[in-house]
Structure formats: structure tokens, C-alpha cells
Design a protein around this motif. Structure first.
Motif, PDB file in Angstrom:
ATOM      1  N   ASN A   1      -9.023  24.788  20.346  1.00 35.87           N
ATOM      2  CA  ASN A   1      -9.984  25.553  19.565  1.00 35.87           C
ATOM      3  C   ASN A   1      -9.607  26.195  18.194  1.00 35.87           C
ATOM      4  N   ALA A   2     -10.308  26.076  16.935  1.00 37.02           N
ATOM      5  CA  ALA A   2      -9.727  26.432  15.658  1.00 37.02           C
ATOM      6  C   ALA A   2      -9.252  28.119  15.768  1.00 37.02           C
ATOM      7  N   ASP A   3      -9.849  28.693  16.584  1.00 39.64           N
ATOM      8  CA  ASP A   3      -9.455  30.204  16.528  1.00 39.64           C
ATOM      9  C   ASP A   3      -8.321  30.497  17.468  1.00 39.64           C
ATOM     10  N   THR A   4      -7.914  29.448  18.390  1.00 44.13           N
ATOM     11  CA  THR A   4      -6.721  29.606  19.375  1.00 44.13           C
ATOM     12  C   THR A   4      -5.440  29.483  18.619  1.00 44.13           C
ATOM     13  N   PRO A   5      -4.590  30.919  18.455  1.00 44.18           N
ATOM     14  CA  PRO A   5      -3.263  30.788  17.965  1.00 44.18           C
ATOM     15  C   PRO A   5      -2.647  29.845  18.273  1.00 44.18           C
ATOM     16  N   ILE A   6      -1.532  29.424  17.382  1.00 40.33           N
ATOM     17  CA  ILE A   6      -0.696  28.114  17.831  1.00 40.33           C
ATOM     18  C   ILE A   6       0.211  28.260  18.960  1.00 40.33           C
ATOM     19  N   GLU A   7       0.625  29.684  19.291  1.00 41.73           N
ATOM     20  CA  GLU A   7       1.381  30.078  20.373  1.00 41.73           C
ATOM     21  C   GLU A   7       0.603  29.639  21.782  1.00 41.73           C
TER      22      GLU A   7
ATOM     23  N   GLY B   1     -12.643  14.418  19.620  1.00 38.60           N
ATOM     24  CA  GLY B   1     -11.843  15.376  20.165  1.00 38.60           C
ATOM     25  C   GLY B   1     -12.805  16.366  20.827  1.00 38.60           C
ATOM     26  N   ILE B   2     -12.281  16.832  21.922  1.00 43.95           N
ATOM     27  CA  ILE B   2     -12.914  17.820  22.749  1.00 43.95           C
ATOM     28  C   ILE B   2     -12.196  19.261  22.941  1.00 43.95           C
TER      29      ILE B   2
ATOM     30  N   ALA C   1     -13.463   3.431   2.195  1.00 44.71           N
ATOM     31  CA  ALA C   1     -12.763   4.558   2.922  1.00 44.71           C
ATOM     32  C   ALA C   1     -13.730   5.575   3.282  1.00 44.71           C
ATOM     33  N   ILE C   2     -13.277   6.598   3.923  1.00 41.32           N
ATOM     34  CA  ILE C   2     -14.120   7.785   4.411  1.00 41.32           C
ATOM     35  C   ILE C   2     -13.071   9.120   4.305  1.00 41.32           C
ATOM     36  N   ILE C   3     -13.652  10.182   3.571  1.00 38.00           N
ATOM     37  CA  ILE C   3     -12.874  11.447   3.737  1.00 38.00           C
ATOM     38  C   ILE C   3     -13.590  12.440   4.824  1.00 38.00           C
ATOM     39  N   ASN C   4     -13.230  12.959   5.775  1.00 38.30           N
ATOM     40  CA  ASN C   4     -13.844  13.934   6.492  1.00 38.30           C
ATOM     41  C   ASN C   4     -13.196  15.224   6.723  1.00 38.30           C
ATOM     42  N   ARG C   5     -13.548  16.340   6.846  1.00 44.55           N
ATOM     43  CA  ARG C   5     -13.249  17.491   6.944  1.00 44.55           C
ATOM     44  C   ARG C   5     -14.103  18.306   8.050  1.00 44.55           C
ATOM     45  N   MET C   6     -14.400  17.496   9.220  1.00 45.58           N
ATOM     46  CA  MET C   6     -15.259  17.812  10.329  1.00 45.58           C
ATOM     47  C   MET C   6     -15.007  19.143  10.808  1.00 45.58           C
ATOM     48  N   GLY C   7     -13.606  19.329  11.137  1.00 48.88           N
ATOM     49  CA  GLY C   7     -13.053  20.573  11.990  1.00 48.88           C
ATOM     50  C   GLY C   7     -13.362  20.413  13.415  1.00 48.88           C
ATOM     51  N   LEU C   8     -13.319  19.208  14.011  1.00 51.28           N
ATOM     52  CA  LEU C   8     -13.399  19.076  15.495  1.00 51.28           C
ATOM     53  C   LEU C   8     -14.668  19.725  15.970  1.00 51.28           C
ATOM     54  N   ASN C   9     -15.774  19.612  15.203  1.00 56.75           N
ATOM     55  CA  ASN C   9     -17.076  20.098  15.978  1.00 56.75           C
ATOM     56  C   ASN C   9     -17.292  19.365  17.291  1.00 56.75           C
TER      57      ASN C   9
ATOM     58  N   GLY D   1     -17.296  23.637  13.909  1.00 54.20           N
ATOM     59  CA  GLY D   1     -16.675  22.667  12.854  1.00 54.20           C
ATOM     60  C   GLY D   1     -16.392  23.434  11.521  1.00 54.20           C
ATOM     61  N   ASN D   2     -16.139  22.797  10.451  1.00 56.72           N
ATOM     62  CA  ASN D   2     -16.231  23.341   9.073  1.00 56.72           C
ATOM     63  C   ASN D   2     -17.338  23.202   8.576  1.00 56.72           C
ATOM     64  N   PRO D   3     -17.747  23.915   7.388  1.00 50.92           N
ATOM     65  CA  PRO D   3     -18.894  23.954   6.688  1.00 50.92           C
ATOM     66  C   PRO D   3     -19.521  22.858   6.246  1.00 50.92           C
TER      67      PRO D   3
END
Length: 357
Positions: free
Chosen positions: A142-148, A82-83, A104-112, A90-92
Motif C-alpha cells: 500500500n502507498a501509505d505503508t512505510p518502506i521499513e 498489482g494487488i 507507447a503509453i504513459i501511466n501513473r496509476m499508482g496501483l489502484n 491510486g493517484n489523481p
């Protein structure tokens, strides 16, 4: 050399291995252009011809760096991203975990990702020859964009990248960006679709799809299906499904305790359930793309028979390497011959047709 390289990657930290594989492809060290696909594998959907129905799911080529190198593996299409509008880290770390015994794989990349301008520079310069495969672009906020204000992010990326994509996919279902899955709620979903459609240049007729979560309830899936059919908020397709936050009891690897989205074999049953649910409501009206736990020709054919027009893989590729793609197509042709299927196009939705008959 190929098995040795794959073994090297599996011995590395998962995210470093991922980055190395992408850089290797970017340097031209990946597969050469494969021979043309057997015409029996071709499917027509979204007004486009796919040489075969197998695609690479989003998350591998996050920055549209190697779409053509991925197509040379033999895919009918690849999904980049995703762009997001702006670059984000992304996440730490650590944020990517293999569960090899579970497939399987588990990821919490956070759309880096490096943001839409970098992706635009790459996608706008690549020749677009449909006979070599199609490129979908996965759009996110972007992660810091409010949902609204999320719809503004999707509209911005769509306006910039839409003219250079064969398909656009709204990522509304990653579990690794706080609040993102709320965008599957009816009013928010309608708002995103409306804004994206309005933002696309009038000359651009790129199909618009939404990627949904496997963790939706039946009522939530009913609502999404209904919106997909609304005249004022039409979707050209749905991608079923993203990763899951569920943890099946079958998981054995210690990493099962990690937070993030689970993909691979443990998602197989649920992704098929969601596909069948949506196909029962949308088949013949809204095309479906199935992803989640696919690792064999039998899986591909089962998804097509259940009502999917296209099928994607990712986790299976991590464990089997790029040789998996031609193997799946060879096995699929053999399976088709065994079952008397002359064309994959004819196989799409046959289970639904049999029930209706």
C-alpha cells in the motif's frame, strides 16, 4: 464488430476505455475458448507446462476480475494485479496517456485496486485447470505503508493469495508509488523475499519472482542477480522489466511530458538490454520473463533466444486488440518453420549457447 469496438475504445478517455474493456470481458462478451495450441509452442518452466510462452503483463486485470476471459484470448498465462493488502484509489486523474504515434503509453496509476480480499474471493472460486493457462499474481505494498514495513504487506498478500496462484510476482519497481523502487536495494530486497517465503503455507510451492526496473544501473542489476542466487534468499525467477521514467528523444507525442512510467515500443531496446544482462548471469539457474516493447513474433523469438523462458505483452494489445494474440502465435509458428525450429523449448537461450560454444 471487433474493429468497430476497438475504434470506439481508442476514441474514449484511456482509463474509461480500459475499464469498459474489462467490464465487457466480465460480462462474457470476450473471445470464446480458442483451439488448443500447437504443441511446438509449449514450454516447461518453474516445473509447470505453459501451452505457449506468451503472457499478459500485470496492470490490465488489476482486481483478478477476468483472468479466464484473458486466457481465452489465447495467452499461455496472465498476470493479475498489482494487488495490495488494503484497497487504494491510486493517484489523481488523469493518470493514463496514449502516445499512438510512438506506440507507447504513459501511466501513473499508482496501483489502484480493490485489495486482496476482493481478489481472494475471485481467485479462490475459479477452477484451476492448467491446460487452459496459468495465472500469476502481482503483489504490491500500500502507498501509505512505510518502506521499513513493506515486507509485511507483501507477506500478507502472499499468504492470502499464494494458495490460489500459479506464480507470485513481487512488484518492487513501479515508478508510481513513492519509494517503492528502493525495495530493489539488497538489504530491503532480501527482507521482502525472506518475509514472503516465511508467510507462505508449508503446503504451497508457488514459484516466487521479482519484477525489476529498466532504470537500474549495471551495479544495481549485478546486486539483484546475486541475490537471486543466494541460498538463503532464493528467487525462482525475474520479470524484466517494469515501465521506465526515461523519455527517449524519439518520442513525438505531446503527452511525453507527463510523469509516470513509459511502456511500449520506446522501451523495446532497453528491455532487451536488461534481459541480456541478466541472462548472461542467470541463464540455466534462474528463469527470466521478458516484457517491454514486445509487439511481433520476431520480438518473442528474439527474447527466447536471448534467454527468456516466457514473454509478456500489454501496450501492443491496447493498440492492436485481442486479435493480436492468435496472430502472434500464427506468425511465431511460421517463423519457427522458416528457421527450422521444431520446438520453442529448444529455442530458449540459443544465442547464449552459441556464444558459449
Amino acid at each position: 464488430m471487433k474493429p468497430m469496438f476497438l475504434s470506439l475504445l481508442h476514441g474514449m478517455d484511456p482509463e474509461k476505455a480500459h475499464d469498459l474493456s474489462v467490464r465487457t470481458l466480465a460480462r462474457g462478451l470476450g473471445p470464446t475458448l480458442p483451439p488448443p495450441d500447437n504443441p511446438a509452442l509449449a514450454v516447461e518452466v518453474f516445473g509447470r507446462r505453459f501451452n505457449n510462452p506468451l503472457g499478459m503483463a500485470a496492470g490490465y486485470d488489476k482486481n483478478a476480475l477476468v483472468p479466464d476471459a484473458c486466457l481465452r484470448m489465447g495467452f499461455g498465462f496472465v498476470e493479475v494485479g498489482g494487488i495490495t493488502p488494503l484497497p487504494q484509489p491510486g493517484n489523481p486523474r488523469p493518470r493514463l496517456f496514449r502516445l499512438p504515434d510512438d506506440g507507447a503509453i504513459i501511466n501513473r496509476m499508482g496501483l489502484n485496486n480493490e485489495g486482496m480480499i476482493v481478489a481472494y474471493d475471485r481467485l479462490s472460486r475459479r477452477p484451476r485447470w492448467e491446460n487452459r493457462g496459468l495465472v500469476a499474481v502481482n503483489l504490491a505494498k500500500n502507498a501509505d505503508t512505510p518502506i521499513e514495513h513493506a515486507a509485511d504487506d507483501y507477506a500478507t498478500v502472499a499468504a492470502v493469495l499464494g494458495p490460489h496462484a500459479d506464480l507470485l510476482v513481487l512488484n518492487l519497481s513501479s515508478p508510481n508509488t513513492e519509494g517503492l523502487r528502493r525495495l530493489q536495494e539488497p538489504d530491503l530486497l532480501r527482507g521482502v523475499i525472506r518475509r514472503v517465503r516465511a508467510a507462505l503455507p508449508t503446503r504451497v510451492t508457488v514459484p516466487l519472482l521479482a519484477k525489476i526496473s529498466p532504470d537500474l544501473t549495471d551495479a544495481e542489476m549485478e546486486a539483484v542477480a546475486a541475490i537471486a542466487l543466494e541460498a538463503d534468499n532464493p528467487l525462482d525467477g525475474l520479470v524484466c522489466v517494469n515501465t521506465t521514467t526515461a523519455r527517449p528523444d524519439s518520442l513525438t507525442h505531446p503527452a511525453r511530458q507527463e510523469t509516470g512510467g513509459l511502456s511500449g515500443v520506446p522501451l523495446k531496446a532497453r528491455s532487451m538490454e536488461v534481459l541480456r544482462f541478466m541472462a548472461a548471469r542467470l541463464y540455466g539457474r534462474v528463469p527470466l520473463v521478458s516484457v517491454g516493447g514486445v509487439d511481433s513474433a520476431e520480438d518473442i523469438l528474439a527474447r527466447l533466444r536471448a534467454g527468456a523462458s516466457l514473454v509478456q505483452i500489454y501496450t501492443a494489445l491496447v493498440y492492436a486488440g485481442p486479435r493480436l494474440v492468435p496472430k502472434l502465435k500464427t506468425d511465431l509458428l511460421a517463423l519457427m518453420e522458416e528457421q527450422g525450429i521444431g520446438s520453442l523449448q529448444d529455442a530458449i537461450g540459443t544465442d547464449l549457447k552459441a556464444v558459449a560454444a
